[in-house]
Each structure stands twice: as structure tokens, then as C-alpha cells.
Design a protein around this motif. Structure first.
Motif, PDB file in Angstrom:
ATOM      1  N   ILE A 262      -7.847  -0.487  -2.495  1.00 19.48           N
ATOM      2  CA  ILE A 262      -8.038   0.939  -2.762  1.00 19.48           C
ATOM      3  C   ILE A 262      -8.633   1.576  -1.521  1.00 19.48           C
ATOM      4  N   GLU A 263      -7.881   2.452  -0.897  1.00 25.65           N
ATOM      5  CA  GLU A 263      -8.339   3.164   0.304  1.00 25.65           C
ATOM      6  C   GLU A 263      -8.901   2.195   1.348  1.00 25.65           C
ATOM      7  N   GLY A 264      -8.180   1.105   1.588  1.00 24.51           N
ATOM      8  CA  GLY A 264      -8.560   0.151   2.619  1.00 24.51           C
ATOM      9  C   GLY A 264      -9.584  -0.881   2.210  1.00 24.51           C
TER      10      GLY A 264
ATOM     11  N   ALA B 172       0.827  -1.204   0.000  1.00 24.51           N
ATOM     12  CA  ALA B 172       0.000   0.000   0.000  1.00 24.51           C
ATOM     13  C   ALA B 172       0.865   1.259   0.000  1.00 24.51           C
ATOM     14  N   HIS B 173       0.588   2.159  -0.911  1.00 20.68           N
ATOM     15  CA  HIS B 173       1.332   3.405  -1.037  1.00 20.68           C
ATOM     16  C   HIS B 173       0.463   4.421  -1.772  1.00 20.68           C
ATOM     17  N   ARG B 174       0.992   5.574  -2.015  1.00 22.18           N
ATOM     18  CA  ARG B 174       0.259   6.570  -2.774  1.00 22.18           C
ATOM     19  C   ARG B 174       1.233   7.440  -3.550  1.00 22.18           C
ATOM     20  N   HIS B 175       0.740   8.127  -4.572  1.00 19.69           N
ATOM     21  CA  HIS B 175       1.536   9.052  -5.368  1.00 19.69           C
ATOM     22  C   HIS B 175       0.952  10.448  -5.189  1.00 19.69           C
ATOM     23  N   ALA B 176       1.818  11.401  -4.951  1.00 14.71           N
ATOM     24  CA  ALA B 176       1.334  12.753  -4.667  1.00 14.71           C
ATOM     25  C   ALA B 176       0.730  13.427  -5.884  1.00 14.71           C
ATOM     26  N   ASP B 177       1.341  13.227  -7.040  1.00 11.24           N
ATOM     27  CA  ASP B 177       0.888  13.980  -8.221  1.00 11.24           C
ATOM     28  C   ASP B 177       0.873  13.113  -9.471  1.00 11.24           C
ATOM     29  N   LEU B 178       0.556  11.849  -9.298  1.00 13.64           N
ATOM     30  CA  LEU B 178       0.511  10.922 -10.428  1.00 13.64           C
ATOM     31  C   LEU B 178      -0.827  10.200 -10.475  1.00 13.64           C
ATOM     32  N   CYS B 179      -1.329   9.998 -11.666  1.00  7.58           N
ATOM     33  CA  CYS B 179      -2.521   9.169 -11.879  1.00  7.58           C
ATOM     34  C   CYS B 179      -2.078   7.905 -12.604  1.00  7.58           C
ATOM     35  N   GLN B 180      -2.585   6.751 -12.176  1.00  6.12           N
ATOM     36  CA  GLN B 180      -2.205   5.495 -12.807  1.00  6.12           C
ATOM     37  C   GLN B 180      -3.420   4.791 -13.397  1.00  6.12           C
ATOM     38  N   LEU B 181      -3.198   4.183 -14.559  1.00  2.00           N
ATOM     39  CA  LEU B 181      -4.194   3.346 -15.212  1.00  2.00           C
ATOM     40  C   LEU B 181      -3.591   1.962 -15.346  1.00  2.00           C
TER      41      LEU B 181
END
Length: 297
Positions: free
Chosen positions: A68-70, A47-56
Motif C-alpha cells: 500500500i503506497e510503497g 502495483a496499480h490504482r483505481h481512479a474512482d473505485l474503493c475496494q474491500l
């Protein structure tokens, strides 16, 4: 596949999972296969996140357990997963997985949102879109995008941007279709309510279904679909049942003659009214009244 393991209470913010450095490409996008990165991490992306990236993420083959969000769910059929910026996400893949991960930097996402066919609500929230019959189409699209990403051919940047725009339009269409499907039942009930109100006010006028559908604001075909879904009858049957109900009430509770009743219900010909009544009940109005009198004795 077991439970999810978070190694730290602080969720990391990466440019790309497993890389601490800044955006590692001069492009505004990054494209790679799912196995390329997940194999290195033993098929699991914590589990992680990207500050300014969108992934497909496009799953073409295999199984992906997605968090996704738990919230966790499993994909075992081709699908595209949208992961917006700052969304906490993690993946666990089967070893036979095949597919692609397209990462878009914030300026490119903004540029996409400015396009007529792609608005901010499409890439701004997490969503899963089954590939369905577009499986081969999406596979070719991502494969071509990755090929261009890895090449140095003339027009590379223009072609990549065009391919990303095509992908954005596909996602937008799925979003619109899903939104429309979600709204359809509510709109259907609203249309049926309007139709029912019109029938109640005008059933003795014997308006055509075309006229009633026009007043509701939909086509006859659409009206019939809604009536069958919500009432189990066609629009014409709904009108006829309302006429029949009123006919029965008057036969039971009034002393009107058949001719008077036919006129009251908008039938110019009493004989036609009798045929109408018999067709729907199996008996004539006169017999129906006699049977009711017999039952009340």
C-alpha cells in the motif's frame, strides 16, 4: 515471496485490474473471490490504482503480501483491507488463498458516506481490520453478497445494497474502536492529571473516591483502571499515599504533636490517624519520628 516487480514507471489506472475497458457491470459494485482474478495473474496483482473505485479485500484463509503506497506487510490471519480510490496497491497471494474482493464505484461510496453509520473517514483511507471473532460472520456476509451479485433474483439490488451497508457499519465500528483505543492512553493521562490535581488540593478534606471521580468526569471503576495503569495503585491508595507523605514530612520536619498533626491532616480522631499510619508503614507515628531522630544522630 520475494520483492515486488513493477513493470512500468507509470502506474496504470484501471477500472479493474487486468481489464482496460470501462466498468464492466451495470451495478455500482463488483464482487468476486480472490482466487478468480489472482489465479489468472499467477497469484500476483502488480502495483496499480483505481481512479474512482474503493475496494474491500477480505482475506478468509491463506497468506497475502500487501503493498500500500510503497509499504509492504503480510496478512496471515483473516482480515479486511480497505483500499481507497487512487491508492497505489498490489497483492501477492499464497495458492491456498480464500476470500473476496468487493469493488465499489464512486456513486455507491458517496451513498454509503451519507449513511448515519458510515462517514467518509472510514473508506477514505487505507486500513487493515483483523476479523477476529467475526471471521465466520464476515465470510457469510461476503458469500451472500457474491451469491446475490451472481444471481437474478427479485429484490437483488435492494439486498446487495443492504449487505453493503451492513459491511460499512462493521468497518465503521472497527474504525471507532481503533480510534478510541489510540486515544485512550492520552485521555487516561489527562484524567489522571485532573485526579492528581484534585488530590493535591483536597487530600486533607478526605473526599470520597466517588466524589473525586465525579469531579474528574468519569466513573469510579474507570478512575481505578487509570490509576492502576499509570500509578500502579487504586484511586484510594493514591489519596492515602499523599496523606502519608504529608504525615511523614510533618513528623520529620515539625514539632507538631500527633494530635495536632492528625487534626491538620483532617483526621477527627488522633487514634484513627495512628491506626492509618501504622497500617501503611508498619509503625506508629511516634515510633517513626523516633527512628528518624535516631538516624540523624
Amino acid at each position: 515471496m520475494g520483492g515486488w516487480v513493477v513493470l512500468s514507471t507509470v502506474i496504470p489506472v484501471f477500472k479493474l485490474y487486468g481489464e482496460g475497458q470501462d466498468w464492466a457491470t451495470p451495478d455500482l459494485l463488483h464482487c468476486e473471490t480472490i482466487p478468480k482474478r489472482s489465479r489468472v495473474h499467477h497469484w500476483e496483482i502488480q502495483a496499480h490504482r483505481h481512479a474512482d473505485l474503493c475496494q474491500l479485500l477480505y482475506l478468509h484463509k491463506g497468506v497475502a503480501q500487501i503493498e500500500i503506497e510503497g509499504q509492504s506487510f503480510t496478512l496471515d490471519k483473516p482480515a479486511l483491507q480497505v483500499v481507497p480510490p487512487l491508492c497505489v496497491h498490489g497483492f501477492r497471494f499464497s495458492e491456498n488463498v480464500d476470500g473476496f474482493v468487493l469493488t465499489l464505484a464512486a456513486p455507491l461510496v458517496t451513498q454509503l458516506h451519507a449513511q448515519p453509520g458510515v462517514s467518509s473517514d472510514v473508506l477514505g483511507s487505507a486500513a487493515t481490520y483483523p476479523a477476529g471473532r467475526d471471521r465466520a460472520y464476515l465470510s457469510r456476509l461476503f458469500s451472500t453478497l457474491q451469491h446475490e451479485y451472481q444471481s437474478e433474483q427479485p429484490g437483488r439490488d435492494l439486498l446487495m445494497l443492504s449487505l453493503v451497508n451492513v459491511l460499512g457499519v462493521w468497518v465503521r465500528r472497527q474504525f471507532i474502536e481503533r480510534h478510541a483505543a489510540a486515544q485512550a492512553p492520552e485521555r487516561g493521562r489527562e484524567y489522571f492529571s485532573r485526579f492528581s490535581a484534585l488530590v493535591e488540593r483536597r487530600y486533607v478534606q478526605h473526599r470520597s473516591i466517588e466524589q473525586l471521580a465525579h469531579e474528574v468526569g468519569i466513573s469510579v471503576a474507570h478512575l481505578n483502571v487509570i490509576c492502576r495503569e499509570l500509578a500502579g495503585q487504586s484511586a484510594l491508595q493514591v489519596v492515602h499515599q499523599r496523606l502519608l507523605l504529608e504525615a511523614k514530612r510533618n513528623l520529620i520536619y515539625t514539632n507538631m504533636t500527633i494530635n495536632q498533626l492528625a487534626e491538620r491532616l483532617g483526621f477527627a480522631d488522633p487514634a484513627y490517624f495512628s491506626r492509618f499510619f501504622r497500617r501503611l508503614t508498619g509503625v506508629s507515628p511516634k515510633v517513626f519520628r523516633q527512628q528518624d531522630v535516631s538516624l540523624r544522630r
